[in-house]
Design a protein around this motif. Sequence first.
Motif, PDB file in Angstrom:
ATOM      1  N   LEU A  81     -15.631  65.584 -62.454  1.00  0.00           N
ATOM      2  CA  LEU A  81     -16.877  65.519 -61.701  1.00  0.00           C
ATOM      3  C   LEU A  81     -18.027  66.109 -62.505  1.00  0.00           C
ATOM      4  CD1 LEU A  81     -18.582  65.001 -59.185  1.00  0.00           C
ATOM      5  CD2 LEU A  81     -17.765  67.191 -58.283  1.00  0.00           C
ATOM      6  N   GLU A 100     -23.947  60.669 -65.396  1.00  0.00           N
ATOM      7  CA  GLU A 100     -24.833  60.237 -64.324  1.00  0.00           C
ATOM      8  C   GLU A 100     -25.565  58.952 -64.673  1.00  0.00           C
ATOM      9  OE1 GLU A 100     -27.252  63.334 -62.580  1.00  0.00           O
ATOM     10  OE2 GLU A 100     -25.791  64.806 -63.279  1.00  0.00           O
ATOM     11  N   GLN A 119     -25.306  59.222 -56.101  1.00  0.00           N
ATOM     12  CA  GLN A 119     -24.417  60.273 -55.611  1.00  0.00           C
ATOM     13  C   GLN A 119     -23.302  59.688 -54.753  1.00  0.00           C
ATOM     14  OE1 GLN A 119     -27.573  62.533 -53.815  1.00  0.00           O
ATOM     15  NE2 GLN A 119     -27.540  64.078 -55.447  1.00  0.00           N
ATOM     16  N   MET A 162     -20.671  58.531 -56.992  1.00  0.00           N
ATOM     17  CA  MET A 162     -19.894  59.649 -57.534  1.00  0.00           C
ATOM     18  C   MET A 162     -18.885  60.147 -56.499  1.00  0.00           C
ATOM     19  SD  MET A 162     -22.638  61.901 -59.625  1.00  0.00           S
ATOM     20  CE  MET A 162     -24.149  61.086 -60.026  1.00  0.00           C
ATOM     21  N   VAL A 163     -19.307  60.211 -55.238  1.00  0.00           N
ATOM     22  CA  VAL A 163     -18.390  60.620 -54.171  1.00  0.00           C
ATOM     23  C   VAL A 163     -17.237  59.625 -54.080  1.00  0.00           C
ATOM     24  CG1 VAL A 163     -18.138  60.934 -51.672  1.00  0.00           C
ATOM     25  CG2 VAL A 163     -20.133  61.880 -52.857  1.00  0.00           C
ATOM     26  N   ARG A 190     -14.789  60.101 -56.969  1.00  0.00           N
ATOM     27  CA  ARG A 190     -13.938  61.282 -56.834  1.00  0.00           C
ATOM     28  C   ARG A 190     -12.956  61.153 -55.658  1.00  0.00           C
ATOM     29  NH1 ARG A 190     -12.248  63.470 -60.349  1.00  0.00           N
ATOM     30  NH2 ARG A 190     -12.293  61.316 -60.855  1.00  0.00           N
ATOM     31  N   THR A 200     -18.376  65.313 -50.974  1.00  0.00           N
ATOM     32  CA  THR A 200     -19.835  65.197 -50.943  1.00  0.00           C
ATOM     33  C   THR A 200     -20.476  66.536 -51.282  1.00  0.00           C
ATOM     34  OG1 THR A 200     -19.743  63.434 -49.296  1.00  0.00           O
ATOM     35  CG2 THR A 200     -21.823  64.638 -49.493  1.00  0.00           C
ATOM     36  N   VAL A 218     -20.072  67.198 -55.026  1.00  0.00           N
ATOM     37  CA  VAL A 218     -21.000  66.410 -55.847  1.00  0.00           C
ATOM     38  C   VAL A 218     -22.386  67.037 -55.796  1.00  0.00           C
ATOM     39  CG1 VAL A 218     -22.217  64.187 -55.986  1.00  0.00           C
ATOM     40  CG2 VAL A 218     -19.730  64.223 -55.755  1.00  0.00           C
ATOM     41  N   GLN A 253     -24.445  69.068 -58.852  1.00  0.00           N
ATOM     42  CA  GLN A 253     -25.789  68.625 -59.236  1.00  0.00           C
ATOM     43  C   GLN A 253     -26.876  69.611 -58.809  1.00  0.00           C
ATOM     44  OE1 GLN A 253     -26.280  64.662 -57.690  1.00  0.00           O
ATOM     45  NE2 GLN A 253     -25.435  63.822 -59.565  1.00  0.00           N
TER      46      GLN A 253
END
Length: 152
Positions: A48, A53, A97, A100-101, A104, A122, A125, A129
């Motif tokens: 993560l 990004e 985002q 990304m969630v 993961r 969440t 993440v 960040q």
Amino acid sequence: MFDVLAYLFEEYQDPEACNDREGVMRTLAAAGFEDADINDALDWLDILCNINEGAFAAMDESYGLRVYSDSEQKRLPTEVRGLLQFLEHHGALSPAQREMVIDRLLAMPDDEVNVASAKLVTLMVLWVQKAELPILLGEELLDVVNGEPTMQ
């Protein structure tokens, strides 16, 4: 692994404090976590922290509806997809985002993917960040770490 991630979120204000893997492993072991869970959680967190990004940045520039593939639909329950849509719609997650969630969540074992783990992922993440989220939505997400939700 879920419990280890929740513990890290609660105990470490700054995700960069987790860069000292050996120190974090000692702390987690002293807290009573199993070595396998510690390693799984720290590996998951390393990925993560190192997600490029830029790979997801274009999502923030586009408009449209997120369509889940068949394999994503099988792995992510309807309630989890609904939560992600809700969070994005209310400004707690950007499209990047959200991706990304999803990334993961898909890296977690099938039996650990549920609404509670989606809330925690969440938070992780956003934590990595150093992002802020709206107060009321933050309370709802934090119930996974702190216990019962305060929202009605």
